[in-house]
Design an enzyme around this catalytic site. Structure first.
Site, mmCIF file in Angstrom:
data_model
loop_
_atom_site.group_PDB
_atom_site.id
_atom_site.type_symbol
_atom_site.label_atom_id
_atom_site.label_comp_id
_atom_site.label_asym_id
_atom_site.label_seq_id
_atom_site.Cartn_x
_atom_site.Cartn_y
_atom_site.Cartn_z
ATOM 1 N N HIS A 124 18.631 -71.906 -26.906
ATOM 2 C CA HIS A 124 18.776 -70.622 -26.222
ATOM 3 C C HIS A 124 17.478 -69.854 -26.278
ATOM 4 O O HIS A 124 16.626 -70.079 -27.138
ATOM 5 C CB HIS A 124 19.917 -69.788 -26.822
ATOM 6 C CG HIS A 124 19.518 -68.993 -28.023
ATOM 7 N ND1 HIS A 124 18.955 -67.741 -27.925
ATOM 8 C CD2 HIS A 124 19.583 -69.277 -29.330
ATOM 9 C CE1 HIS A 124 18.703 -67.293 -29.142
ATOM 10 N NE2 HIS A 124 19.069 -68.194 -30.011
ATOM 11 N N CYS A 125 17.342 -68.957 -25.299
ATOM 12 C CA CYS A 125 16.200 -68.045 -25.282
ATOM 13 C C CYS A 125 16.763 -66.643 -25.104
ATOM 14 O O CYS A 125 17.891 -66.358 -25.518
ATOM 15 C CB CYS A 125 15.220 -68.425 -24.169
ATOM 16 S SG CYS A 125 15.939 -68.290 -22.528
ATOM 17 N N GLN A 126 15.997 -65.740 -24.515
ATOM 18 C CA GLN A 126 16.471 -64.367 -24.370
ATOM 19 C C GLN A 126 17.499 -64.243 -23.253
ATOM 20 O O GLN A 126 18.530 -63.624 -23.424
ATOM 21 C CB GLN A 126 15.280 -63.424 -24.114
ATOM 22 C CG GLN A 126 15.622 -61.949 -24.047
ATOM 23 C CD GLN A 126 16.037 -61.375 -25.400
ATOM 24 O OE1 GLN A 126 15.862 -61.991 -26.445
ATOM 25 N NE2 GLN A 126 16.638 -60.191 -25.377
#
Lengths: 548, 548
Positions: free
Chosen positions: A509-511
């Site tokens: 995941h990222c932002q």
């Protein structure tokens, strides 16, 4: 096009649908006798403006009153009678019995065609109480609330956190009231899914409103409201925004068929079960697009449109109502939230197959000042790719994206086609890849399996089943707040650190989801069983607000 | 999905289309060798932001630079070489010859696939001069203009009143320059029709800009620019915004086919005439929707989309480019102007049948503060009702309406169907009958002959032929400004004053068209040969600006 002999058309209800029918009919038929009976003291008022009149945003009471019986007579030759209550319909004799409310006098009026635009009434399930209760349906309601608010800091309980409840809250705060918002459900704005609505509750709380979720009012007296969790709240005024039910009393008494949803049953041309009796607006159940069934969709736009359509029919034109999407929007303080079509909750309840996509693009080009991050959720059919619903929340550009996607749904456009739309781009208005295009791209990547995703509510189970969670944001972002159990491997280092990754399933995941998508693509091409957390940290954090 | 053996993909041009292709290809193919050659010193910069950097709206130069060769290497494993000029393509040997600009060194690079994203270059038809001339295409341009503007009151001549010219003007004014805008054509913003663009010129003049229409620069030296009408203007800097032409030199030299419009000829998958050579972006001519032919549509969104599509093709996916609409928007000072599809001028030049509709609805509900009047023009096919083009001008909500209608056109929706769209309504955002719905209703009334209309440019001839002009606005509105020859009969008195009307043809008008529509309906049902002036006084007055 025009009738050769004058017929009498009676309209019951003089606000949105009824007035649209009457005015359009006059434009098409100069000779018909058109009589409009309205129970209240006003016709054609701006009921969607009432909260803002209470809040002082709309300064002039007159600007709510779009027409008067006199103006409608001079412009449209309409015979408009306010404070006239239609108490009975005789569908066999084709006449209505009317009570003139000020005198009590009763009389009958025959019709060739009858249009019922009786609207909806508040559900009103508050307990009987000595605390005044008001809805926000009429100018009279607004006047009464306005008068009560002259006392600074008046404690007010708003019951119901839907569109009207939220608008009421904002405007009560603007007037200095001390506001508690009581919502029976576990989230505000139930047309949206929980993770999408969560930021709305945060925004409302940030403006000093006491938001109580998952409770009901069980008692109200002597200046206090008691909730189902046993707490009590000072209240000298209650605003009932808990919803409306179709006003069908008159139709029911006349033996006109009522649908399963409780609204008057009409066909695609707004014909009721009684000959020459039409019905439009909030009192009617409507065909709706996503489910293919009927629903109560209480929107002014549909009421107007269907009223106009009935006038067209009476003038000999053939037209049918399009199935409703249920498009809606509300702004509360700085945040707007809109939706069209169905929510995930509705799809689950109906057992429909769907896939979901969350994205957080900018409202316009990031390099131009003032861009705000949008939260968008798309629901689509995994087989046909038909768009089933969209929700958008943010501080700018929400209405535009809802409208574009409502247009796409109206046209039957598949979700991936949103990527192909050629939208207006200058840096103040959008991006070369607009938010809607991005939604389409992510939908396509999701549906085709280019980047398999996992939803926020599936993450716990995946972690319990042994999946590793890799946060591909920068160390700075990671330090500012991370999902429990996540390990930080920044995207730009990922190719060089593949051997550090554990075996087995990996969730990245990222932002907001974009870097996670890139990471997922890298990993999968290196043989790793990777999935991307849809919507990234931001959707997860919004959902986490639900627990806090 | 991924190639099993590493192939080499060479991209020429590292801004919109080229970079989109390279980044998408890497997401789909982790193993390909991807080399990007860019002649300039930067890749992937925000060229649509350049005017705003000049104006100081975008404060940080860095925010224009979206990516660097280093960031593209670490994130996407791209081999990006700036200041590398591809000077020759050998399509038989499948290699390019490249000059490293700083050293003058030349080398060859072979390719399996080649993507040309060479863009466009300024048309540059200013005379040779000692006055510096700059375009607004590169960061270097912006830096040079920025440096010149440190002198307060610098006299600047902007050549070209299209999208870029108008953005330049606004930002030069913001920096205190003394600006003259020179436009060869008789109106600004030639993608719009004259009556729609006229308010733009008024807005620009109201901000102190000297707007010169219908003239060209014929000489420029010693601090003065001489125009074709003999006047001369002080100028110490010229901004060339007179348009661009496709940069096709490289392709032409390689024998790649160039289309009739002057752009590289490509098929629906952006294949050129040379094997394994693709081309995207401003250097390419594009299939376009309304005419069914090809056109130069130089929009960043299309460049990005087509670049991405080529990457999909190279990764084994099948996708085709949708025909372009030519959607565009610009804001200059307080006014935005957008369009999609064709203008009336284009339709006339092509001999296409059409009908035109002008409306002026509010950007949101009139009872809620801040509503602005929009000017909207729709062009549609009188037989199929296909939407051929739309133009919208106003201070609020322009982009939304353009986007909704661009989506409708993409879907092939007829004009009348715009009335049926279920758009998001709360009073801050729209109206129960949104501006787009109103456009649909008026289109239907026009096309079906419910209310026959006359266009602003047909009025003089109709009056000369004996038609009476009846202004149905209020006496107050009439006194504030009226069309020559008009007689005032307010709408609300019309039914009582029918016997005052002269025999023969009558043209009625109001402020924006709605009351004129009602009046026309009344008159026609009373046997009068009446038509409504489309768009009312407001469109007529906008058009009258053209003469003033």
């Amino acid at each position: 096009m025009t009738a050769t002999e004058a017929r009498t058309v009676v309209v019951v209800g003089g606000v949105a649908g009824g007035m649209s029918a009457a005015a359009r009919l006059r434009r098409l038929d100069e000779h018909a006798q058109i009589v409009v009976f309205e129970r209240g003291p006003e016709v054609s008022y701006a009921n969607c403006g009432l909260p803002y009149y209470v809040g002082g945003v709309i300064a002039e009471r007159e600007s709510l009153l779009l027409q008067t019986p006199a103006s409608l007579r001079s412009r449209f030759g309409l015979d408009v009678r306010v404070r006239h209550d239609v108490v009975r319909i005789d569908t066999a004799q084709k006449l209505v019995e009317v009570e003139e409310l000020d005198s009590g006098r009763r009389f009958t009026q025959s019709y060739d065609s009858l249009i019922l635009a009786t609207g909806a009434r508040p559900r009103r399930d508050e307990p009987v109480s000595d605390i005044p209760v008001r809805s926000l349906r009429t100018v009279d309601d607004a006047d009464a609330i306005d008068a009560a608010l002259v006392r600074p800091g008046l404690p007010v309980v708003v019951v119901g956190g839907g569109y009207t409840g939220l608008e009421a809250v904002e405007n009560l705060v603007a007037r200095g009231a001390s506001v508690t918002l009581v919502q029976r459900g576990s989230q505000l704005l139930s047309p949206l899914d929980a993770e999408m609505a969560a930021p709305i509750a945060a925004e409302v709380r940030a403006h000093g409103v006491d938001v109580r979720l998952g409770v009901e009012v069980v008692r109200a007296d002597s200046g206090y409201v008691t909730l189902s969790d046993g707490t009590s709240i000072a209240a000298e005024l209650m605003i009932d925004a808990s919803g409306v039910v179709p006003e069908t009393t008159l139709a029911e008494r006349a033996g006109i068929r009522i649908g399963e949803t409780g609204g008057i049953d009409v066909d695609a041309q707004c014909r009721t079960s009684a000959p020459d009796v039409f019905a439009v607006g909030d009192g009617v159940e409507k065909a709706e697009l996503v489910g293919g069934g009927t629903a109560l969709v209480t929107m002014a736009g549909l009421a107007n449109r269907h009223g106009r359509m009935v006038a067209d029919l009476l003038a000999g034109r053939s037209e049918t109502a399009r199935p409703a999407l249920g498009t809606g929007i509300v702004r509360v303080f700085g945040v707007a939230a809109g939706k069209t079509g169905w929510s995930e909750r509705q799809l689950r309840a109906a057992g429909r197959e769907f896939y979901a996509v969350h994205v957080h693009p900018g409202s316009h080009a990031g390099y131009y000042p003032g861009a705000e991050t949008l939260s968008m959720k798309l629901l689509a059919d995994p087989r046909s790719d038909a768009i089933l619903g969209v929700q958008v929340v943010g501080r700018d550009g929400v209405d535009k994206r809802i409208d574009v996607i409502a247009t796409a749904m109206h046209a039957g456009m598949p979700a991936a086609e949103l990527a192909q739309l050629e939208l207006a781009y200058a840096p103040q208005f959008g991006s070369a890849k607009d938010a809607v295009n991005i939604l389409g791209y992510v939908a396509e990547n999701t549906r085709t399996g280019t980047t398999p995703t996992i939803q926020w509510h599936e993450l716990d189970a995946a972690q319990r089943a042994g999946a590793a969670l890799i946060d591909v944001r920068t160390p700075t972002e990671f330090a500012a707040g991370a999902i429990p159990g996540a390990v930080n491997v920044p995207l730009d280092e990922l190719r060089d650190r593949l051997d550090e990754l554990p075996d087995g399933e990996i969730v990245v995941h990222c932002q907001v989801g974009l870097r996670g998508h890139i990471a997922t693509r890298i990993l999968r091409q290196h043989g790793v069983d990777a999935r991307n957390l849809d919507g990234g940290y931001r959707t997860w954090r919004d959902a986490a607000l639900l627990r806090g």
